[in-house]
Write a protein that holds these residues in place. Structure first.
Motif, PDB file in Angstrom:
ATOM      1  N   GLU A   1       1.070  16.470   0.652  1.00 52.71           N
ATOM      2  CA  GLU A   1       0.237  17.573   0.174  1.00 52.71           C
ATOM      3  C   GLU A   1      -1.246  17.307   0.463  1.00 52.71           C
ATOM      4  O   GLU A   1      -1.969  18.190   0.922  1.00 52.71           O
ATOM      5  CB  GLU A   1       0.454  17.784  -1.321  1.00 52.71           C
ATOM      6  N   ALA A   2      -1.690  16.080   0.234  1.00 53.65           N
ATOM      7  CA  ALA A   2      -3.091  15.718   0.475  1.00 53.65           C
ATOM      8  C   ALA A   2      -3.433  15.820   1.960  1.00 53.65           C
ATOM      9  O   ALA A   2      -4.500  16.327   2.327  1.00 53.65           O
ATOM     10  CB  ALA A   2      -3.376  14.305  -0.035  1.00 53.65           C
ATOM     11  N   ILE A   3      -2.534  15.364   2.811  1.00 50.28           N
ATOM     12  CA  ILE A   3      -2.760  15.455   4.262  1.00 50.28           C
ATOM     13  C   ILE A   3      -2.837  16.919   4.684  1.00 50.28           C
ATOM     14  O   ILE A   3      -3.703  17.304   5.476  1.00 50.28           O
ATOM     15  CB  ILE A   3      -1.659  14.714   5.043  1.00 50.28           C
TER      16      ILE A   3
ATOM     17  N   ALA B   1      -6.047  18.605   6.335  1.00 53.41           N
ATOM     18  CA  ALA B   1      -5.931  19.208   7.665  1.00 53.41           C
ATOM     19  C   ALA B   1      -6.429  20.648   7.663  1.00 53.41           C
ATOM     20  O   ALA B   1      -7.023  21.107   8.640  1.00 53.41           O
ATOM     21  CB  ALA B   1      -4.486  19.149   8.147  1.00 53.41           C
ATOM     22  N   MET B   2      -6.204  21.351   6.559  1.00 54.67           N
ATOM     23  CA  MET B   2      -6.680  22.743   6.484  1.00 54.67           C
ATOM     24  C   MET B   2      -8.192  22.797   6.288  1.00 54.67           C
ATOM     25  O   MET B   2      -8.857  23.678   6.812  1.00 54.67           O
ATOM     26  CB  MET B   2      -5.958  23.484   5.367  1.00 54.67           C
TER      27      MET B   2
ATOM     28  N   GLU C   1       8.672   6.594  -5.310  1.00 56.58           N
ATOM     29  CA  GLU C   1       8.289   6.626  -3.895  1.00 56.58           C
ATOM     30  C   GLU C   1       8.303   8.049  -3.363  1.00 56.58           C
ATOM     31  O   GLU C   1       7.409   8.447  -2.611  1.00 56.58           O
ATOM     32  CB  GLU C   1       9.248   5.778  -3.061  1.00 56.58           C
ATOM     33  N   LEU C   2       9.307   8.826  -3.757  1.00 50.38           N
ATOM     34  CA  LEU C   2       9.423  10.211  -3.314  1.00 50.38           C
ATOM     35  C   LEU C   2       8.253  11.043  -3.831  1.00 50.38           C
ATOM     36  O   LEU C   2       7.667  11.838  -3.088  1.00 50.38           O
ATOM     37  CB  LEU C   2      10.750  10.781  -3.803  1.00 50.38           C
ATOM     38  N   THR C   3       7.875  10.832  -5.080  1.00 50.39           N
ATOM     39  CA  THR C   3       6.737  11.544  -5.663  1.00 50.39           C
ATOM     40  C   THR C   3       5.447  11.170  -4.944  1.00 50.39           C
ATOM     41  O   THR C   3       4.640  12.041  -4.600  1.00 50.39           O
ATOM     42  CB  THR C   3       6.617  11.224  -7.168  1.00 50.39           C
ATOM     43  N   PHE C   4       5.253   9.872  -4.692  1.00 51.77           N
ATOM     44  CA  PHE C   4       4.069   9.415  -3.967  1.00 51.77           C
ATOM     45  C   PHE C   4       4.010  10.052  -2.582  1.00 51.77           C
ATOM     46  O   PHE C   4       2.962  10.533  -2.141  1.00 51.77           O
ATOM     47  CB  PHE C   4       4.063   7.893  -3.851  1.00 51.77           C
ATOM     48  N   LEU C   5       5.145  10.075  -1.902  1.00 51.08           N
ATOM     49  CA  LEU C   5       5.203  10.632  -0.558  1.00 51.08           C
ATOM     50  C   LEU C   5       4.894  12.128  -0.570  1.00 51.08           C
ATOM     51  O   LEU C   5       4.148  12.621   0.278  1.00 51.08           O
ATOM     52  CB  LEU C   5       6.585  10.368   0.037  1.00 51.08           C
ATOM     53  N   ALA C   6       5.430  12.843  -1.538  1.00 45.60           N
ATOM     54  CA  ALA C   6       5.154  14.280  -1.655  1.00 45.60           C
ATOM     55  C   ALA C   6       3.668  14.520  -1.891  1.00 45.60           C
ATOM     56  O   ALA C   6       3.075  15.432  -1.287  1.00 45.60           O
ATOM     57  CB  ALA C   6       5.982  14.883  -2.781  1.00 45.60           C
TER      58      ALA C   6
END
Length: 82
Positions: free
Chosen positions: A32-34, A38-39, A23-28
């Motif tokens: 990163e994708a967001i 956003a950039m 879950e932590l890896t998925f969240l990270a």
């Protein structure tokens, strides 16, 4: 029976730790994708929306880390008891 119970508990704790780490890896990866999105397309994200996303994700990261710490402590206690 006690050694069997400790083994079962250890396996359950290790399984839960694996789930939390996933879950932590998925969240990270999601964070990163967001950030990249956003950039690349800043017009889609206002500062308030990004701040809200950041707070939401950081809260989830802290929850997962806390659960992992608790499970690691329980696993260590089981190993010491053996």
């Amino acid at each position: 029976m006690s050694a069997y119970k400790n083994t079962v508990n250890e396996k359950a704790i290790n399984k839960k730790m694996g789930q939390l780490k996933a879950e932590l890896t998925f969240l990270a990866d999601e964070i990163e994708a967001i950030g990249r999105h956003a950039m690349e397309q800043p017009e889609k994200y206002g500062p308030e929306a990004l701040e809200e996303l950041r707070h939401s994700h950081m809260g989830e990261v802290l929850r997962l880390r806390s659960e992992l710490d608790g499970l690691e402590g329980a696993l260590l206690a089981l190993k010491i008891a053996l």
